[in-house]
Design a protein around this motif. Sequence first.
Motif, mmCIF file in Angstrom:
data_model
loop_
_atom_site.group_PDB
_atom_site.id
_atom_site.type_symbol
_atom_site.label_atom_id
_atom_site.label_comp_id
_atom_site.label_asym_id
_atom_site.label_seq_id
_atom_site.Cartn_x
_atom_site.Cartn_y
_atom_site.Cartn_z
ATOM 1 N N LEU A 148 -0.421 2.762 -5.244
ATOM 2 C CA LEU A 148 -1.212 1.662 -5.489
ATOM 3 C C LEU A 148 -1.297 0.889 -4.366
ATOM 4 O O LEU A 148 -0.757 1.040 -3.148
ATOM 5 C CB LEU A 148 -0.105 0.860 -6.706
ATOM 6 C CG LEU A 148 0.056 -0.643 -6.724
ATOM 7 C CD1 LEU A 148 -1.404 -0.570 -7.952
ATOM 8 C CD2 LEU A 148 0.800 -1.056 -6.466
ATOM 9 N N ARG A 149 -1.995 0.045 -4.261
ATOM 10 C CA ARG A 149 -2.642 -1.029 -2.754
ATOM 11 C C ARG A 149 -2.688 -2.184 -3.676
ATOM 12 O O ARG A 149 -3.618 -2.541 -4.816
ATOM 13 C CB ARG A 149 -4.035 -0.632 -2.885
ATOM 14 C CG ARG A 149 -4.576 -1.447 -1.584
ATOM 15 C CD ARG A 149 -5.444 -1.466 -0.533
ATOM 16 N NE ARG A 149 -6.386 -1.346 -1.115
ATOM 17 C CZ ARG A 149 -7.927 -1.270 -0.956
ATOM 18 N NH1 ARG A 149 -7.989 -1.151 0.752
ATOM 19 N NH2 ARG A 149 -8.962 -1.066 -1.723
ATOM 20 N N VAL A 150 -1.793 -3.047 -3.609
ATOM 21 C CA VAL A 150 -2.020 -4.574 -4.116
ATOM 22 C C VAL A 150 -3.202 -5.738 -2.772
ATOM 23 O O VAL A 150 -2.794 -5.330 -1.312
ATOM 24 C CB VAL A 150 -0.807 -4.878 -4.642
ATOM 25 C CG1 VAL A 150 -0.685 -6.807 -4.318
ATOM 26 C CG2 VAL A 150 -0.257 -4.311 -5.141
ATOM 27 N N LEU A 151 -3.880 -6.808 -2.939
ATOM 28 C CA LEU A 151 -4.165 -7.544 -2.447
ATOM 29 C C LEU A 151 -4.391 -8.284 -3.026
ATOM 30 O O LEU A 151 -4.593 -8.503 -3.820
ATOM 31 C CB LEU A 151 -5.824 -7.129 -2.494
ATOM 32 C CG LEU A 151 -5.972 -5.554 -1.812
ATOM 33 C CD1 LEU A 151 -7.574 -5.060 -2.050
ATOM 34 C CD2 LEU A 151 -5.985 -5.001 -0.555
ATOM 35 N N ILE A 193 -4.898 -8.156 -6.572
ATOM 36 C CA ILE A 193 -5.730 -6.930 -7.217
ATOM 37 C C ILE A 193 -5.192 -5.849 -6.973
ATOM 38 O O ILE A 193 -4.576 -5.385 -5.508
ATOM 39 C CB ILE A 193 -7.027 -6.867 -6.352
ATOM 40 C CG1 ILE A 193 -8.263 -8.332 -6.710
ATOM 41 C CG2 ILE A 193 -7.729 -5.462 -6.657
ATOM 42 C CD1 ILE A 193 -8.575 -8.679 -8.047
ATOM 43 N N MET A 194 -4.564 -5.288 -8.021
ATOM 44 C CA MET A 194 -4.363 -4.276 -7.757
ATOM 45 C C MET A 194 -4.556 -2.401 -8.224
ATOM 46 O O MET A 194 -5.119 -2.790 -8.926
ATOM 47 C CB MET A 194 -2.617 -4.131 -8.959
ATOM 48 C CG MET A 194 -1.447 -5.413 -8.656
ATOM 49 S SD MET A 194 -0.705 -6.606 -10.009
ATOM 50 C CE MET A 194 -2.040 -7.418 -10.057
ATOM 51 N N GLU A 195 -5.198 -1.833 -7.488
ATOM 52 C CA GLU A 195 -5.803 -1.041 -7.506
ATOM 53 C C GLU A 195 -5.228 0.307 -7.796
ATOM 54 O O GLU A 195 -4.242 0.254 -6.245
ATOM 55 C CB GLU A 195 -6.361 -0.907 -6.061
ATOM 56 C CG GLU A 195 -7.549 -2.215 -6.248
ATOM 57 C CD GLU A 195 -8.769 -1.883 -5.527
ATOM 58 O OE1 GLU A 195 -10.371 -1.752 -5.531
ATOM 59 O OE2 GLU A 195 -7.852 -1.760 -4.255
ATOM 60 N N ASP A 204 0.922 -1.181 0.012
ATOM 61 C CA ASP A 204 -0.188 -0.077 0.306
ATOM 62 C C ASP A 204 1.233 1.158 -0.072
ATOM 63 O O ASP A 204 1.570 1.693 1.247
ATOM 64 C CB ASP A 204 -0.787 0.176 1.554
ATOM 65 C CG ASP A 204 -2.189 1.294 0.839
ATOM 66 O OD1 ASP A 204 -1.928 1.635 -0.191
ATOM 67 O OD2 ASP A 204 -2.842 1.331 1.266
ATOM 68 N N ASN A 205 0.710 2.130 -1.317
ATOM 69 C CA ASN A 205 1.393 2.985 -1.064
ATOM 70 C C ASN A 205 0.746 4.748 -2.066
ATOM 71 O O ASN A 205 -0.162 4.022 -2.076
ATOM 72 C CB ASN A 205 2.745 3.221 -2.107
ATOM 73 C CG ASN A 205 2.709 2.492 -3.589
ATOM 74 O OD1 ASN A 205 1.610 3.525 -4.092
ATOM 75 N ND2 ASN A 205 3.382 1.443 -3.725
#
Length: 125
Positions: free
Chosen positions: A49-52, A121-123, A45-46
């Motif tokens: 981008l947030r990667v789940l 999931i990369m948001e 989380d930066n």
Amino acid sequence: MNNKAAFILVLLLTIGLSSCKNKNSLPDPLEAGWQGNAICEVLEDNKKLRVLKCTFKPGVGHEKHYHNLHVGYTLVGGKFRITDDTGMREVNVPTGYTFSKDSITSHEVLNIGKTTSVYLIMEYK
């Protein structure tokens, strides 16, 4: 500009900026779970981008939620029932499958297969 005019200008700007935020009443994928249990965990989380990582055991789904613009990757595939604004459908999602959406979307999913399925999931923020 006097104090009263400055106050009104700040108030109007605050109202205008708050109206630009996402007004989605649904939870995001991290907040959404299934029957009170978390489905996704944060890997990164930066600012951009947030990667789940989201894991679905057989019979486990993801309550209705929204996604910002995102890219996804299937680490372990499976069979899902997806309900979104186009209706309900069943899909076999293969391992190694990549998908993306360039708009805010919402859906609910349920793992109707016999194996645990895992997604990244990369948001974009």
